[in-house]
Scaffold this motif. Structure first.
Motif, mmCIF file in Angstrom:
data_model
loop_
_atom_site.group_PDB
_atom_site.id
_atom_site.type_symbol
_atom_site.label_atom_id
_atom_site.label_comp_id
_atom_site.label_asym_id
_atom_site.label_seq_id
_atom_site.Cartn_x
_atom_site.Cartn_y
_atom_site.Cartn_z
ATOM 1 N N GLN A 482 0.897 -1.118 0.269
ATOM 2 C CA GLN A 482 0.126 -0.135 -0.046
ATOM 3 C C GLN A 482 0.906 1.092 0.026
ATOM 4 O O GLN A 482 1.785 1.507 0.916
ATOM 5 C CB GLN A 482 -0.778 -0.043 1.218
ATOM 6 N N ALA A 483 0.854 1.937 -1.085
ATOM 7 C CA ALA A 483 1.811 3.092 -1.136
ATOM 8 C C ALA A 483 1.327 4.226 -0.173
ATOM 9 O O ALA A 483 0.033 4.308 0.233
ATOM 10 C CB ALA A 483 1.640 3.604 -2.667
ATOM 11 N N LEU A 484 2.292 5.013 0.440
ATOM 12 C CA LEU A 484 2.088 5.810 1.179
ATOM 13 C C LEU A 484 1.964 7.448 0.500
ATOM 14 O O LEU A 484 2.512 7.512 -0.329
ATOM 15 C CB LEU A 484 3.235 6.185 2.191
ATOM 16 N N LEU A 485 0.752 8.070 0.909
ATOM 17 C CA LEU A 485 0.514 9.328 0.225
ATOM 18 C C LEU A 485 2.028 10.385 0.632
ATOM 19 O O LEU A 485 2.234 10.978 -0.245
ATOM 20 C CB LEU A 485 -0.579 9.790 1.101
ATOM 21 N N MET A 486 2.224 10.327 2.022
ATOM 22 C CA MET A 486 3.561 10.863 2.109
ATOM 23 C C MET A 486 4.669 10.097 2.697
ATOM 24 O O MET A 486 4.704 9.539 3.756
ATOM 25 C CB MET A 486 3.193 12.117 3.298
ATOM 26 N N GLU A 488 7.385 8.338 4.370
ATOM 27 C CA GLU A 488 7.564 8.603 5.831
ATOM 28 C C GLU A 488 9.135 8.462 5.821
ATOM 29 O O GLU A 488 9.717 7.558 5.343
ATOM 30 C CB GLU A 488 7.150 7.636 6.665
ATOM 31 N N PRO A 536 5.684 3.116 10.438
ATOM 32 C CA PRO A 536 6.795 2.787 9.825
ATOM 33 C C PRO A 536 8.231 2.800 10.536
ATOM 34 O O PRO A 536 9.116 1.822 10.526
ATOM 35 C CB PRO A 536 6.995 3.704 8.794
ATOM 36 N N GLY B 177 -2.185 8.864 5.927
ATOM 37 C CA GLY B 177 -0.997 8.377 5.281
ATOM 38 C C GLY B 177 -1.300 7.600 3.945
ATOM 39 O O GLY B 177 -0.298 7.487 3.274
ATOM 40 N N HIS B 178 -2.278 7.281 3.851
ATOM 41 C CA HIS B 178 -2.787 6.559 2.766
ATOM 42 C C HIS B 178 -3.674 7.168 1.729
ATOM 43 O O HIS B 178 -3.888 7.121 0.570
ATOM 44 C CB HIS B 178 -3.563 4.939 2.824
ATOM 45 N N VAL B 255 1.072 16.805 -1.961
ATOM 46 C CA VAL B 255 0.784 15.292 -2.267
ATOM 47 C C VAL B 255 -0.429 15.315 -3.281
ATOM 48 O O VAL B 255 -0.979 14.356 -3.884
ATOM 49 C CB VAL B 255 0.767 14.347 -1.248
ATOM 50 N N MET B 370 -3.887 6.895 -2.227
ATOM 51 C CA MET B 370 -2.845 6.006 -2.851
ATOM 52 C C MET B 370 -3.015 4.791 -3.511
ATOM 53 O O MET B 370 -3.932 4.083 -2.888
ATOM 54 C CB MET B 370 -1.778 6.094 -2.025
ATOM 55 N N PRO B 371 -2.387 4.495 -4.622
ATOM 56 C CA PRO B 371 -3.094 3.145 -5.127
ATOM 57 C C PRO B 371 -2.407 1.764 -4.122
ATOM 58 O O PRO B 371 -1.494 2.022 -3.307
ATOM 59 C CB PRO B 371 -2.469 3.063 -6.430
ATOM 60 N N MET B 372 -2.544 0.599 -4.777
ATOM 61 C CA MET B 372 -1.996 -0.525 -3.909
ATOM 62 C C MET B 372 -1.508 -1.271 -4.794
ATOM 63 O O MET B 372 -2.130 -1.615 -5.959
ATOM 64 C CB MET B 372 -3.260 -1.360 -3.084
#
Lengths: 622, 374
Positions: A482-486, A488, A536, B177-178, B255, B370-372
């Motif tokens: 799952q990619a992180l938006l920001m 870390e 994380p 965060g996601h 972002v 955010m994609p997976m």
């Protein structure tokens, strides 16, 4: 300006002694290794006060003559690097003896009173040389059988700095015992005896099999609860061979003190090997339990560097990844078959309880409450003495229930299922037997050709579900990134970042994408989906601890396994659920088909077998 | 203290304040509400040290003014079970509070009011008003994205800040965060120079509950860098005061993708339902749904190791090149559930890049997901 001088010989020896000899056990190790290298078939070790006062090693090896004795006490003098190799490039890499540095004897002689007596085979007399802290005090003929006897007395008597750091006789003895045990395991062909203060504490005979020797030294139960390993893999450099005995995951310990590893016959403590062992046992053992095993890895001498440390307990492999992979795959394949053997018996403690209770005259006396066993199983209740039991039934009352077998066997009492099928149904090809009933709605009782099998239904099914999930590739789906938006940024010290950066490829396969962010920080771009909610920074520092300790990032895999295990737990039959006979049989058959089904996810057994012989013993019929 | 009050009034008031009180407390007085009887009215107050709610309720009569604290949950449960329409009399004497209604009598233990902690508000220099409806929508559109992970405490709330763009705006943002949710509204008068603040999750939840009963009016908001106060229902209404999260919210504007060139337009309702249907196959821990984007349709699919596969085609407007991208189905549903129009726009770039979701370019709410990897 201080002058640069060459140090006197005895000082050099004493400095060398600091590396090789730090306590009696390490001195003894050198001497016993010499005996092994001398081709001895019997080695006797005797010590007084844990070796602090005196220890003596007697062997029947090739012996030395008068001149050689003198030479042996010189520094860097050895017979172990043959003439043909000396001068050749890479001589040290082809060493096949345990020693080769030629430092041990002079080092020991410089810090103790060393008596070296030897008689070569075929010679009619022996010679003795006594060295007291570096100075020769006797050089004379001696009478002894062929072989060599080395006596070390008053170790560090004149080196107070060292003596101060010696422990009590008891703990020095423990260290000595550990050394002798390791060496004895490495060489099952040699007879070893160890006497401590007039008491024989270890005696193993000549020419034993590896399994026999190892289980004689570690624990007798290991032979019954272990699988022997014998595996070869040819590589371009030569043949790599793994032998030994690995304890079943159910035979585990709280500390990792019974993991013996040998590389080319040399006992080593190496973190690559311990990491590989943990990797092999991962998901079969809880994190705080440790396997018991002795592994012997043989590989071409040039593939391994033993000259890392004077005491040679650490080794380096030329191709560490291949060695690790070899050990992990070898262990796993051995363990995946081994746990279905019929030898999996209940441990001695449980057996003891079973046997002793009828003697008390009252079943489950003094235990209040709990469930009442059914008639047919009343005789077996002491096995469950912990949970079941009420003081009502006496032996006399239980007996009629047994007599009424023909009629009452089929009658399920108090919600328990009893199998009414014909007893002849037992077939030899079902190692776990045919289900006969369920006890406490939790344990399946099955009858196999050679005994009585008890299965913990929840633990067994949980394991089956886990193996099924894994076979179906669920591991990959929980580790989706799952990619992180920001991204870390995790600040860590530089060595930690280096370690993590090296492991980044492997971690990325499990969904944790990290990259270097400056000299002392890591950037986390994605986390495994199943661990999405975790911190994380914490995850990274845990993984780094693991990397530092084991050289391998097992932790992330283990965490994901835990997620799978939790899924398995929720998806499996609970304890307390009534199972139909068909369901029980289906469970047993699936357990037989599934590898590694003999233990639950935490290393507890999923089933035990009480052999017919044991059953007969309980009734005094043997 | 002695006062009489309508059961309905007491119940409504207690239901507002009692959810602030934690069920388990190490400090006994935090389990209590403060009841302060003044001229013709009762003031009820509850706190968990970070958050406090004060409500005024009209009393039928106040015979003797005074203040006392008593267990919030106990009093609430009693009020709930008293017969409808009854008059409840509260009387405090000798460390006990007697509650009488009809033929029932309760004597409850009390703690002295002086021990009751009150949040010191200090100076709240910024103050402005927002219509309650707008504030409620702001919360609804963003609160689902608030992080629940305690280690990154600065994400455990809604971030409020003002900025000057083409026009002055007030923005609210939340992320775990996601995904990210942002709500933008014109800057209200008085909000200029407002410090950036993070309103904690619990305060948001309590506030939203209180707003439900005061949707018609305006909400007065007063804040400083460390405290925020919401006043609802004017005089005699409810006042919620909360400490703010002392942390720095990450610079989220970076972002929000601006160059995503692949535009997908579709009906959020059928999209939501499609995702929901195919996700049935996914197990609890593996909620990944794959979107295959093709010309004018999206193929949603889920593959589960033990439950088989599912696929559904959703009609859409899509003209860019075909590609596949994966999302956490729950995240996607959370966002789609916020869109209440006939179309939703997804601005995509590639399978690894953040995706922008919004109703249209005029909508106040904007989401980034955010994609997976699937």
């Amino acid at each position: 300006m201080p002058q640069i001088r060459r140090l006197p010989e005895d000082l050099v020896n004493r400095i060398a002694a600091g590396e090789v000899v730090e306590r009696p056990a390490s001195a003894l190790k050198e001497v016993v290794e010499n005996a092994i290298d001398a081709g001895a078939t019997r080695i006797a070790v005797s010590l007084v006060d844990g070796g602090l006062t005196r220890f003596e090693v007697t062997d029947d090896g090739c012996g030395m003559d008068r001149d050689e004795i003198g030479m042996a006490l010189q520094r860097h003098a050895t017979s172990k690097l043959p003439e043909s190799l000396i001068g050749e490039h890479g001589a040290l890499e082809q060493v096949i003896t345990l020693g080769f540095r030629g430092e041990a004897l002079p080092s020991i002689a410089s810090v103790s009173r060393l008596t070296l007596e030897s008689r070569p085979r075929g010679a009619d007399s022996g010679w003795r040389k006594v060295v007291d802290h570096g100075s020769t005090v006797a050089d004379e003929p001696a009478a002894l059988p062929p072989g060599t006897r080395v006596r070390v007395e008053n170790l560090f008597a004149k080196v107070p700095a060292r003596r101060k750091f010696l422990r009590t006789a008891r703990s020095e003895y423990a260290a000595v015992l550990d050394v002798v045990r390791r060496l004895a395991m490495a060489r099952p062909d040699i007879a070893f005896t160890l006497d401590h203060g007039g008491r024989r504490t270890l005696a193993v005979g000549e020419g034993e099999s590896l399994e026999h020797r190892v289980s004689a030294i570690i624990a007798r139960e290991l032979k019954d609860n272990g699988v022997s390993i014998s595996l070869e893999r040819a590589s371009e450099a030569g043949v790599m061979r793994l032998t030994g005995i690995a304890g079943l995951p159910t035979f585990n310990r709280g500390i990792a003190d019974q993991q013996y590893l040998f590389v080319n016959g040399r006992p080593v403590k190496d973190r690559l090997l311990t990491g590989a062992v943990r990797g092999a046992y991962s998901d079969m053992l809880a994190r705080d339990r440790h396997a018991v095993l002795a592994l012997f890895l043989d590989l071409p001498p040039e593939e391994v560097d033993v000259n890392v440390h004077p005491a040679k307990t650490e080794v380096r492999f030329r191709d560490a990844q291949a060695v690790r992979g070899f050990i992990v795959s070898g262990l796993r394949s051995a363990l995946s078959t081994g746990d279905r053997r019929s030898a999996q018996s209940p441990d001695a403690g449980a057996m003891g309880r079973w046997q002793s209770e009828p003697v008390n005259g009252e079943w489950g006396a003094g235990k209040a409450g709990g469930e009442e066993p059914t008639g047919p199983y009343a005789g077996e209740r002491s096995l469950f003495a912990g949970e079941a039991g009420a003081g009502r039934n006496r032996v006399g009352e239980a007996a009629p229930a047994w007599q009424g077998e023909g009629t009452e066997m089929a009658a399920p009492l108090q919600g328990r299922v009893a199998e009414a099928g014909p007893a002849q149904e037992v077939a030899g090809d079902f190692p776990l037997g045919i289900a006969r009933g369920q006890v406490a709605n939790t344990y399946i009782v099955a009858e196999a050709a050679d005994g009585l099998v008890l299965v913990d239904q929840h633990a067994a099914h949980e394991r089956l579900v886990l193996e099924r999930l894994r076979a179906a590739g669920s591991g990959a789906s929980v580790s989706r990134a799952q990619a992180l938006l920001m991204p870390e940024v995790v600040e860590m010290d530089e060595p930690a970042c280096d370690r993590l950066e090296d492991a980044a490829g492997k971690l990325a396969e499990m969904g944790l994408a990290i990259e270097r962010f400056g000299p002392s920080a890591m950037l986390v771009r994605s986390v495994p989906h199943a661990l999405g909610g975790s911190d994380p920074a914490k995850l990274l520092s845990d993984i780094d601890d693991d990397l530092a300790k084991h050289g391998e990032a097992l932790l992330l895999g283990e965490k994901l396994d835990l997620v799978l295990a939790t899924m398995a737990c929720h998806g499996s039959v609970r304890a307390g659920r009534v199972l139909r006979t068909e369901e029980m049989n289906a469970l047993l058959r699936e357990m037989e088909r599934t590898p590694r089904s003999g233990q639950c996810n935490h290393g507890r057994p999923t089933w035990v077998k009480l052999s017919m012989a044991d059953v007969e013993k309980l009734f005094g019929r043997h | 203290m002695k006062a009489t009050i309508e059961r309905a009034t007491l119940l409504r008031c207690l239901s507002h304040v009692q959810s602030v009180v934690e069920r388990r407390n190490t400090i006994p007085i935090l389990s209590n509400v403060l009841i302060d009887a003044g001229e013709g009215a009762l003031k009820v107050m509850a706190t968990d040290l970070d958050l406090q709610v004060v409500e005024n309720m009209a009393a039928a009569s106040v015979d003797a003014p005074g203040a006392i604290t008593v267990s919030a949950h106990l009093l609430f449960d009693i009020a709930r079970k008293l017969p409808e329409g009854s008059q409840v009399s509260l009387e405090a004497a000798e460390n006990r509070m007697t509650v009488k209604a009809g033929r029932s009598r309760f004597s409850l233990p009390t703690l002295p009011r002086d021990d009751f902690p009150v949040i010191v508000e200090g100076d709240l220099p910024t103050s402005f008003e927002l219509p309650a409806k707008v504030l409620a929508e702001l919360i609804d559109r963003t609160r689902f994205a608030i992080s629940t992970e305690e280690t990154r405490y600065y994400l455990n709330g809604i971030f409020l800040h003002v900025s000057e763009e083409d026009r002055p705006v007030l923005k609210a943002a939340a992320t775990d965060g996601h995904r990210l949710a942002r709500f933008t509204l014109p800057r209200p008068d008085g909000a200029e120079g407002m410090p950036d603040v993070i309103v904690p999750r619990k305060a948001v939840a309590e506030l939203r509950k209180l707003l439900e009963e005061a949707l018609d009016g305006n909400v007065q908001i007063d804040l400083s860098a460390s405290k925020i106060r919401f006043t609802m229902g004017g005089e005699g209404g409810v006042v919620l005061t909360s400490k703010l999260i002392d942390g720095t919210f990450p610079d989220y504007s970076r972002v929000i993708p601006t160059g995503n060139d692949k535009l997908l337009k579709l009906d959020p309702k059928s999209f939501y339902e499609g995702v929901d249907r195919v996700a049935t196959i996914a197990t609890e821990k593996t909620r990944a749904v794959k979107m295959g984007l093709e010309a004018d349709k999206v193929v949603l699919s889920v593959t589960s190791p033990d439950n088989g596969t599912a696929a559904e085609e959703v009609p859409a407007q899509y003209a860019s090149e075909a590609f596949e991208i994966g999302f956490n189905a729950n995240y996607l549903k959370d966002i789609l559930g916020q869109i209440d129009s006939d179309t939703v726009e997804l601005h995509l770039a590639d399978a690894g890049a953040p995706t922008l979701i919004r109703q249209d370019d005029k909508s106040a709410a904007l989401y980034v997901l955010m994609p997976m990897r699937v």
